[in-house]
Write an enzyme that holds these catalytic residues in place. Structure first.
Site, mmCIF file in Angstrom:
data_model
loop_
_atom_site.group_PDB
_atom_site.id
_atom_site.type_symbol
_atom_site.label_atom_id
_atom_site.label_comp_id
_atom_site.label_asym_id
_atom_site.label_seq_id
_atom_site.Cartn_x
_atom_site.Cartn_y
_atom_site.Cartn_z
ATOM 1 N N GLU A 33 29.749 15.718 47.633
ATOM 2 C CA GLU A 33 30.088 15.396 46.249
ATOM 3 C C GLU A 33 30.896 16.500 45.562
ATOM 4 O O GLU A 33 31.870 16.223 44.856
ATOM 5 C CB GLU A 33 28.817 15.122 45.418
ATOM 6 C CG GLU A 33 28.085 13.851 45.766
ATOM 7 C CD GLU A 33 27.017 14.068 46.844
ATOM 8 O OE1 GLU A 33 26.265 13.120 47.109
ATOM 9 O OE2 GLU A 33 26.955 15.188 47.391
ATOM 10 N N HIS A 45 34.104 47.013 42.332
ATOM 11 C CA HIS A 45 34.241 45.555 42.370
ATOM 12 C C HIS A 45 34.501 44.976 40.990
ATOM 13 O O HIS A 45 35.493 44.278 40.779
ATOM 14 C CB HIS A 45 32.984 44.923 42.981
ATOM 15 C CG HIS A 45 33.083 43.443 43.162
ATOM 16 N ND1 HIS A 45 33.067 42.550 42.121
ATOM 17 C CD2 HIS A 45 33.209 42.695 44.278
ATOM 18 C CE1 HIS A 45 33.179 41.318 42.581
ATOM 19 N NE2 HIS A 45 33.264 41.379 43.892
ATOM 20 N N ILE A 54 32.313 43.749 50.487
ATOM 21 C CA ILE A 54 31.624 44.258 49.304
ATOM 22 C C ILE A 54 31.431 43.134 48.287
ATOM 23 O O ILE A 54 32.359 42.373 48.016
ATOM 24 C CB ILE A 54 32.412 45.412 48.638
ATOM 25 C CG1 ILE A 54 32.425 46.646 49.549
ATOM 26 C CG2 ILE A 54 31.820 45.780 47.292
ATOM 27 C CD1 ILE A 54 31.083 47.310 49.743
#
Length: 373
Positions: free
Chosen positions: A297, A156, A83
């Site tokens: 990087e 969430h 999710i």
């Protein structure tokens, strides 16, 4: 935030930073263990990582390098709940994650993330794997126990709400009238484990005190005495390139600062970032101070943060100034966390033109000055 809250190892940054920080911590552990021996340095690096972490490109960079360097002390638990904020990961993230990590030289396992015994066994197997970093894909249910929000994106980034919390606690066999409650069983477990850890700490301190490397260990973990460095001198008006002068200064520092190590994102010769007379560090050779980060990087900077946060090393990394853009989130965190990482940026002139406008650093210096510190 590091330095503001006890027990926090690294400041939360953009997703994937912690994943890469852990790689740097594991690199530091392996390097210091090689130098000082297992009596003084011998520990694992644990992390909980998310779908978002391993979607971010920095995690792939760091995972690739960690696998290459055989950083076997890493044990990551991947909260595979499928999710994200916008919904199920099926809308954007359907690859075989375990297979991806295996392809990068990792030891990957898949378990039920709500089966404590299975998780414990997987962690033990990860600890036993010494040649490869380990990731345990823990299949979990977000909002576990919530009758109306389990496995949904609504659980969430938002609170369940008072009514749903009551229903969830009842479903999990908890007392809905108790808030922020720690059961006696949990409390007893942590009291016992704390006592064991205190004993381990005292035993380690005794080993350190009686070690013939105790003084050196303390020096590696102390601030660098810059006055002890025999810095090179350059004649005013001379024609030496600044990157050549930087190379001489770097090697002068390395001569008296043994914990200084680092490298470049595939530009060591151009950057002047090689330490003279030193070998290249590899998965089979950690008695070396020249790191080869490859064209990575962002992970390079974040892993240097991890090395600095771990302690005992003074890391540096180098690339062209224009590529600061590719590592900026990690550089910003270096500054916010007030960590000592040396960044070497060369080819800083706006007149760099042979590779076209993509390699001309026009606005990078102004962008760097916007970062606090």
């Amino acid at each position: 935030e590091v330095g503001h809250t006890v027990g926090v190892e690294t400041t939360t940054g953009p997703l994937g930073q912690g994943f890469a920080n852990g790689g740097g911590m594991a690199l530091a552990e392996r390097y210091l263990r090689t130098h000082f021996g297992e009596d003084l340095v011998n520990h694992h690096i644990y992390a909980i990582v998310s779908d978002g972490d391993i979607m971010e490109g920095i995690a792939s960079e760091a995972a690739s390098l960690a696998g290459h360097l055989k950083l076997g002390k890493i044990v990551y638990l991947y909260d595979d709940n499928s999710i994200t904020i916008d919904g199920s990961t099926d809308i954007s993230f359907t690859e075989d994650r375990a297979a991806r990590f295996e392809a990068m030289g990792w030891h990957a396992q898949t378990v039920d993330g709500h089966d404590h015994d299975a998780i414990a066994a997987a962690i033990a197997a990860g600890r036993d794997e010494t040649e490869r970093p380990s990731i345990v894909c823990c299949r979990t249910h977000i909002g576990h126990g919530s009758p109306n929000k389990q496995d949904s994106s609504s659980s969430h980034g938002a609170p369940l709400g008072a009514e749903e919390i009551v229903l969830t606690k009842k479903g999990l066999g908890m007392d809905p009238e108790r808030h922020f409650h720690v059961s006696e069983e949990v409390r007893a477990h942590f009291v016992k484990s704390t006592a064991l850890h205190q004993v381990s700490r005292m035993e380690w301190e005794h080993r350190l005190k009686s070690s013939d490397k105790a003084e050196e260990f303390a020096q590696w973990h102390a601030p660098v005495d810059v006055d002890a460095i025999d810095w090179p001198e350059f004649e005013a008006g001379g024609s030496i390139a600044t990157r050549k002068a930087s190379h001489k200064a770097l090697n002068a520092a390395a001569a008296v600062v043994p914990q200084l190590l680092g490298g470049s994102a595939d530009l060591a010769g151009s950057n002047g970032s090689l330490l003279n007379g030193e070998d290249f560090l590899s998965g089979d050779n950690f008695n070396a101070r020249n790191l080869t980060f490859g064209v990575r990087e962002h992970a390079m900077a974040s892993m240097c943060n991890g090395m600095a946060l771990h302690g005992g090393l003074l890391p540096y990394c180098a690339t062209f100034l224009v590529f600061h853009d590719y590592m900026r989130p990690a550089v910003r965190l270096t500054s916010l966390m007030e960590q000592q990482v040396v960044y070497i940026y060369t080819h800083d002139s706006v007149f760099v033109g042979e590779d076209g406008p993509t390699h001309q650093p026009i606005e990078q210096m102004m962008a760097m000055r916007l970062i606090p510190g």
